[in-house]
Design an enzyme around this catalytic site. Sequence first.
Site, PDB file in Angstrom:
ATOM      1  N   TYR A  89       0.713  -1.374   0.002  1.00 15.76           N
ATOM      2  CA  TYR A  89      -0.097   0.027  -0.191  1.00 15.76           C
ATOM      3  C   TYR A  89       1.000   1.367   0.044  1.00 15.76           C
ATOM      4  CZ  TYR A  89      -3.343   3.460   1.178  1.00 15.76           C
ATOM      5  OH  TYR A  89      -4.197   4.707   1.249  1.00 15.76           O
ATOM      6  N   ASP A 143      -9.421   0.441  -9.404  1.00 16.36           N
ATOM      7  CA  ASP A 143      -8.179   1.222  -8.972  1.00 16.36           C
ATOM      8  C   ASP A 143      -6.853   0.417  -8.930  1.00 16.36           C
ATOM      9  OD1 ASP A 143      -7.635   3.932  -9.122  1.00 16.36           O
ATOM     10  OD2 ASP A 143      -8.241   4.283  -7.113  1.00 16.36           O
ATOM     11  N   LYS A 289      -2.186  17.827  -6.214  1.00 15.33           N
ATOM     12  CA  LYS A 289      -3.404  18.672  -6.306  1.00 15.33           C
ATOM     13  C   LYS A 289      -2.804  20.202  -6.334  1.00 15.33           C
ATOM     14  CE  LYS A 289      -6.453  15.221  -5.030  1.00 15.33           C
ATOM     15  NZ  LYS A 289      -7.298  14.940  -5.876  1.00 15.33           N
ATOM     16  N   ARG A 322      -1.828  10.025   3.483  1.00 13.62           N
ATOM     17  CA  ARG A 322      -0.514   9.250   3.567  1.00 13.62           C
ATOM     18  C   ARG A 322       0.373   9.800   4.245  1.00 13.62           C
ATOM     19  NH1 ARG A 322      -1.984   8.624  -3.053  1.00 13.62           N
ATOM     20  NH2 ARG A 322      -4.046   8.152  -2.649  1.00 13.62           N
ATOM     21  N   GLU A 391     -18.740  18.815  -6.804  1.00 13.79           N
ATOM     22  CA  GLU A 391     -19.777  19.130  -5.440  1.00 13.79           C
ATOM     23  C   GLU A 391     -19.974  20.612  -5.439  1.00 13.79           C
ATOM     24  OE1 GLU A 391     -17.740  14.969  -3.509  1.00 13.79           O
ATOM     25  OE2 GLU A 391     -17.145  16.942  -2.778  1.00 13.79           O
ATOM     26  N   ASP A 509      -2.235 -22.265 -45.126  1.00  9.98           N
ATOM     27  CA  ASP A 509      -1.452 -20.833 -45.464  1.00  9.98           C
ATOM     28  C   ASP A 509      -0.110 -21.243 -44.747  1.00  9.98           C
ATOM     29  OD1 ASP A 509      -0.830 -18.238 -45.649  1.00  9.98           O
ATOM     30  OD2 ASP A 509      -1.451 -18.003 -43.208  1.00  9.98           O
ATOM     31  N   ASP A 511       2.618 -18.275 -43.971  1.00 12.76           N
ATOM     32  CA  ASP A 511       3.225 -17.080 -42.633  1.00 12.76           C
ATOM     33  C   ASP A 511       2.061 -16.919 -41.636  1.00 12.76           C
ATOM     34  OD1 ASP A 511       5.877 -15.911 -43.524  1.00 12.76           O
ATOM     35  OD2 ASP A 511       4.671 -16.305 -45.244  1.00 12.76           O
TER      36      ASP A 511
HETATM   37  C1  GDG Z   1      -9.301   9.911  -6.504  1.00 15.00           C
HETATM   38  C2  GDG Z   1      -8.617  10.630  -7.840  1.00 15.00           C
HETATM   39  C3  GDG Z   1     -10.824  10.984  -8.721  1.00 15.00           C
HETATM   40  C4  GDG Z   1     -12.733  15.929   0.826  1.00 15.00           C
HETATM   41  N1  GDG Z   1     -12.296  16.327   2.216  1.00 15.00           N
HETATM   42  C5  GDG Z   1     -13.067  16.299   2.939  1.00 15.00           C
HETATM   43  C6  GDG Z   1     -14.027  15.235   2.374  1.00 15.00           C
HETATM   44  N2  GDG Z   1     -13.500  15.306   0.790  1.00 15.00           N
HETATM   45  C7  GDG Z   1     -14.329  14.361  -0.080  1.00 15.00           C
HETATM   46  C8  GDG Z   1     -14.628  15.325  -1.110  1.00 15.00           C
HETATM   47  C9  GDG Z   1     -14.594  14.438  -2.409  1.00 15.00           C
HETATM   48  C10 GDG Z   1     -13.594  13.637  -1.946  1.00 15.00           C
HETATM   49  O1  GDG Z   1     -13.362  13.727  -0.712  1.00 15.00           O
HETATM   50  C11 GDG Z   1     -12.394  13.887  -2.719  1.00 15.00           C
HETATM   51  O2  GDG Z   1     -12.324  13.298  -4.032  1.00 15.00           O
HETATM   52  P1  GDG Z   1     -11.461  13.879  -5.466  1.00 15.00           P
HETATM   53  O3  GDG Z   1     -12.012  13.391  -6.522  1.00 15.00           O
HETATM   54  O4  GDG Z   1     -11.426  15.395  -5.251  1.00 15.00           O
HETATM   55  O5  GDG Z   1      -9.993  13.381  -4.866  1.00 15.00           O
HETATM   56  P2  GDG Z   1      -9.216  11.853  -4.597  1.00 15.00           P
HETATM   57  O6  GDG Z   1      -9.452  11.535  -3.051  1.00 15.00           O
HETATM   58  O7  GDG Z   1      -7.914  12.344  -4.918  1.00 15.00           O
HETATM   59  O8  GDG Z   1      -9.888  10.648  -5.460  1.00 15.00           O
HETATM   60  C12 GDG Z   1      -9.692  11.696  -8.407  1.00 15.00           C
HETATM   61  C13 GDG Z   1     -11.464  10.183  -7.375  1.00 15.00           C
HETATM   62  O9  GDG Z   1     -10.572   9.377  -6.976  1.00 15.00           O
HETATM   63  C14 GDG Z   1     -12.759   9.421  -7.892  1.00 15.00           C
HETATM   64  O10 GDG Z   1     -12.360   8.523  -8.960  1.00 15.00           O
HETATM   65  O11 GDG Z   1     -12.027  11.914  -9.014  1.00 15.00           O
HETATM   66  O12 GDG Z   1      -9.043  12.282  -9.467  1.00 15.00           O
HETATM   67  O13 GDG Z   1      -7.434  11.207  -7.374  1.00 15.00           O
HETATM   68  O14 GDG Z   1     -15.950  13.618  -2.560  1.00 15.00           O
HETATM   69  O15 GDG Z   1     -15.945  15.687  -0.921  1.00 15.00           O
HETATM   70  N3  GDG Z   1     -15.383  14.794   2.862  1.00 15.00           N
HETATM   71  C15 GDG Z   1     -15.590  14.986   4.035  1.00 15.00           C
HETATM   72  N4  GDG Z   1     -14.615  15.805   4.974  1.00 15.00           N
HETATM   73  C16 GDG Z   1     -13.526  16.332   4.316  1.00 15.00           C
HETATM   74  O16 GDG Z   1     -12.986  17.218   5.038  1.00 15.00           O
HETATM   75  N5  GDG Z   1     -16.664  14.528   4.773  1.00 15.00           N
END
Ligand code: GDG
Length: 738
Positions: A89, A143, A289, A322, A391, A509, A511
């Site tokens: 991981y 993933d 990011k 991480r 969002e 055939d 080849d």
């Molecule tokens: C990977 C890929 C791809 C964030 N802070 C809080 C919180 N969040 C939630 C957000 C959003 C999610 O976490 C973050 O999703 P992202 O898509 O922006 O980014 P990754 O975590 O890097 O996700 C990405 C995703 O997979 C899906 O395929 O979009 O590109 O890197 O939903 O709302 N939620 C709460 N508290 C927080 O402080 N509750």
Amino acid sequence: MDNKTIIVSNRLPLQLHLRNGQLKMKPSVGGLATGMKSVHKDEKGIWIGWSGLIEEDIDKETHKKIDRLVAKENCATVSLSKDDVDNFYYGLSNRTLWPLFHYFMEYTEFENEFWESYKTVNQKFADVVLQHAEDGDQIWVHDYQLLLLPALIRHRKPNVTIGFFLHIPFPSYEIFRCFPWRDELLHGILGADLIGFHTYDYERHFLSSIKRILRLEVNFNEIAYHERIVKVDSFPMGIDYNKFHEAAKSHKKLCSEERSELQRKLDEHFQSTKDTKLILSIDRLDYTKGIPNRIRAFEYFLNKYPEFREKVRLIMLSVPSRSDVPQYQLLKKETDELVGRINGEFSTINWTPIWYFYRSLPFDNLIDLYSAADIALITPIRDGMNLVAKEYIATRTRKDGVLILSEMAGASKEMNEAILINPNNFEQIADSIKFALEMPLEQQISRNHLLQKRLKRYSVEKWAHEFMKSLKATKNIEKVTLSKRLDEQERKTMFEKYNSAKNRLLLLDYDGTLTGFQDNPQNAQPDEKLFSLLDQINNQNQTNMVIISGRDRETLEQWFKTKNYAMITDHGVWAKEKNNSWKPLERLRSDWMEIIRPVLETFADRTPGTFIEEKKYSLAWHYRKADPELAQIRAIELNTVVTSLISNNELTVLNGNKVIEVKNSRVNKGRAAGYLLSEKDYDFILAIGDDWTDEYMFEEIPNWAYSIKVGYQKSKAKYYVKSTQEVRQLLQGFAKSK
Ligand code: GDG
């Protein structure tokens, strides 16, 4: 019986905590968990993943307890040791694949120990999946932690349908090729029937690696792989639109006592500094990011447009992530220092330019932030999709607000109405912030109106549904397009028919059928084993064995000069029967070559790795060794150019296996086969070949005859075998007969 769906991801959609021997479990609220809810519940699904707890921290009893608890939620766990978590991981997943796939080469570590562990853990996942999977089930693997899993499942359980979705970018071939175990990784993914990406660009990059590294045949978005067709497609992940939109609506209705502490602080901000606007950014504290860039760009903005000082505030929520990986610790330090320096430099008594939170907030607070922000500034250097951008738009219940989004995020492909920026261009970001701050309300509304409409329609449920629909549809690909496998049973019947037949015709055939392909066609001469098999068959009185090839007479004559085989060469220009001399089947002109040759030469000159083969009656342009993508473009171009030159029906362009051949139209293997059939009444006929030129002969022979394609591709042949090795097995079968 209905089949079930198994979902596999690194983590379960549950959060388990062990405190003082007490086990606590609550569901996760992430996007993936929401999107998969209907798939998980409606399709009698099981979700398989790691619980987040380390093997060494749980005794046997607790282990059982965990299994019982998660089973109630239709989940099953994969148990991981501390060593697994460190090397699989934190190691290969997060110190190799994550940086590499996000183009952070300098952060990428290639450690053999990580790779070994990655293989072991993927096998652990496969073992649990195999305990639950039954023939006919659908399995959806998620993933970059599980790239080897599709093949591991396929290997032990071929009769399931496997989908794979990558949530992060798939990098360009130039980056991917650096990975030391790239072939294994690609073979791992190709265990799936359907491979999904967020965007077409990632799909394109993946197919390019497949073509260049594995040299596989790609037909639009389908890959011919062993005896299967693997489909590749893009499915941009959405969000639970209604959940965000409705939450934002109900927050607006709360009276002041009901409001969260954060909301009250935000309210205070609005009261005290009425004309100060809020810019928001939310992300995991991850180097992909672009957090330091964003802060520096904001500083640049404050310097370039000082009139906005005290008029804007950047709220940054960075969620810890991480923190065991050194680069994340460095990033934390860099971010802290930057925020400190800029706040120190610009703050006044009434104003601090950046509010910075390093923590995770509850969902309600997230909604407060999204609803309060006039602008969302989302500037990743690379991001598979980025759900935060979506969002933010979903919470804008009055349709106001401006989204500034990096063009490096997958989301930018669907969010054209946002202000798209290059995260490395501070000038552009600074100007975009100004533009956003000054954007008239009507323009904000019209942009967000379109964005919301799209996000609402293509929600995360829809995304999961579309993927599952495509996955189930792959079950039918086979039936529609392909020949039937010549399996053990069919082979047995075929040999029985061969043995009892009086007059047998074998059209073989050369080849790609009797021998494998060589980069240089002159190196494909027959080996001793092949000679011995052909000799045995050729000695059978009742068999007419004919090697039927596109090659020129001189080459085959030379290779088989000590043999007395029947042969047809040059696609059917020349024929030689057993114990007989050569005679022409067709009388042809070849003066056209003077016109076509220079055309092919210009293509050979401009396309490295390609060359022309001159035969007596045809000209062939070979592109097996060329860059596959360039060659594909050139092949289309060459087809068009040559076809326009040969309007008089006299010449034909044949698209063979990595070769384009121009030859006289009156010649093809079908006509040659027809000539043989008219000579004698056969009661057993078999034609076998691997490319387009052999299709003519499959069409020509009677319906009851055996037509066999080598390789799994679209064909008129009744049957297919997988490889030249299997052809040899067939020859052995025929050789045994009398
Ligand atoms: C990977 C890929 C791809 C964030 N802070 C809080 C919180 N969040 C939630 C957000 C959003 C999610 O976490 C973050 O999703 P992202 O898509 O922006 O980014 P990754 O975590 O890097 O996700 C990405 C995703 O997979 C899906 O395929 O979009 O590109 O890197 O939903 O709302 N939620 C709460 N508290 C927080 O402080 N509750």
